[in-house]
Enzyme design. Structure first.
Site, PDB file in Angstrom:
ATOM      1  N   SER A  30     180.516   2.107 100.195  1.00  0.00           N
ATOM      2  CA  SER A  30     179.488   3.122  99.580  1.00  0.00           C
ATOM      3  C   SER A  30     178.856   2.217  98.330  1.00  0.00           C
ATOM      4  CB  SER A  30     179.904   4.229  99.219  1.00  0.00           C
ATOM      5  OG  SER A  30     181.034   4.331  98.457  1.00  0.00           O
ATOM      6  N   ASP A 192     177.483  13.409  91.697  1.00  0.00           N
ATOM      7  CA  ASP A 192     178.739  13.855  92.237  1.00  0.00           C
ATOM      8  C   ASP A 192     179.803  13.116  91.025  1.00  0.00           C
ATOM      9  OD1 ASP A 192     178.735  10.966  92.301  1.00  0.00           O
ATOM     10  OD2 ASP A 192     179.319  11.058  94.765  1.00  0.00           O
ATOM     11  N   HIS A 195     180.123   8.099  92.372  1.00  0.00           N
ATOM     12  CA  HIS A 195     179.193   6.988  92.627  1.00  0.00           C
ATOM     13  C   HIS A 195     178.226   6.605  91.610  1.00  0.00           C
ATOM     14  CE1 HIS A 195     180.688   8.283  96.377  1.00  0.00           C
ATOM     15  NE2 HIS A 195     180.895   7.308  96.608  1.00  0.00           N
TER      16      HIS A 195
END
Length: 316
Positions: A30, A192, A195
């Site tokens: 990611s 979140d 990240h």
């Protein structure tokens, strides 16, 4: 929302420049895909492709093959896909999920090393951003935070040794966002709180740009001095894992690749985003009559140019 899939950002950057596009791929998890951003131009691949295009004054064709949630075991499949594009340069960011899923370190490192070797076998230049310091993420509380930090650094050091031995260069990501998070968590991390935000990805891309440009023959850095310099590879890997923004590459000493403690390695510490060297703002160009914003040293928006999607939107 940070939970939305990241935009792809594939396409040609710097289409106004002459010459054949440089083929570039970005692989990993990611952190390579850009999870948490909303626009293609905000992804790590777009940031790097834009910077390379501006510095080389040459178009760059980007293919993002990174997969959200991928561990190092997923790299062989990404490399399979990457080889179809005959890449000239590859960027790999991986390791965080190997820590959070407590996967075997030796196996993770082997997958990474094999991937670098396969890319190098076709002449592709490879730079790897090593495992970030998962312990720097605030939602993770002690004592798990301390364990995560230790595991992250151990994996990053092992990755560094494997990457350099396989013919690539590594750049430590480490706790690049840790101090900045404490000062301004809203700015540096996505919603979140796990990240990176746009600013966070820009910071990571900025410390990788000097290595990327050096591999492409545009190394205008001063000779390494002081804390930088030559070490044995294991020693260099250990130091890099504890100092975010440190490049490790192979070097010869007196014509020899190896010494008593193993392969020789060169350490270089890169400025972080906001320090004097501004890689993305160099040789700023304009596209379609619209000026590209100049980089301020802090704004990620100023660090990127238009993506292929932006060109299409302007045409519409």
């Amino acid at each position: 929302m940070a939970e939305a899939p990241p935009p792809r950002g594939d396409g040609v950057y710097g289409p106004k420049f002459p010459g054949k596009p440089l083929s570039m791929v970005i692989l990993g998890d990611s952190s390579a895909a850009g999870y948490g951003v909303h626009r293609p131009r905000e992804t790590p691949g777009a940031l790097l492709a834009t910077g390379v295009s501006r510095r080389l004054r040459r178009p760059v064709r980007l293919h993002r093959l990174a997969v959200v949630g991928s561990m190092s075991s997923g790299l062989p499949y990404q490399v399979d896909a990457a080889l179809e594009y005959e890449p000239e340069v590859a960027v790999i960011l991986v390791g965080g999920n190997d820590v959070t899923h407590v996967s075997g370190r030796a196996t993770a490192v082997r997958h990474l090393a094999d991937s670098v070797r396969r890319l190098r076998s076709i002449g592709c230049k490879v730079v790897v951003g090593t495992c970030p310091d998962i312990g720097a993420i605030q939602p993770i509380k002690p004592p798990l935070r301390w364990l995560a930090r230790r595991w992250s650094r151990q994996l990053a050091a092992a990755q560094t040794v494997a990457v350099v031995e396989a013919g690539g260069r590594s750049v430590s990501i480490g706790d690049l966002l840790g101090p900045a998070f404490e000062a301004d968590p809203v700015r540096m991390f996505s919603s979140d709180r796990f990240h990176p935000s746009v600013e966070g990805y820009a910071r990571a891309a900025a410390v990788m740009m000097p290595t990327l440009m050096a591999m492409l023959g545009e190394d205008d850095r001063a000779p390494a001095t002081g804390a930088d310099g030559v070490r044995s590879l294991p020693e260099a890997a250990h130091e890099a894992a504890r100092a975010a923004g440190t490049e490790v590459s192979a070097v010869k000493v007196d014509g020899r690749e190896r010494g008593p403690a193993g392969r020789w390695a060169q350490l270089r510490r890169h400025p972080w985003f906001g320090e004097p060297r501004l890689w993305f703002g160099h040789r700023a160009a304009s596209f379609g009559g619209s000026p590209v914003p100049s980089v301020s040293g802090r704004s990620a928006a100023g660090a990127v140019g238009w993506t292929p999607a932006d060109h299409q939107a302007a045409a519409d």
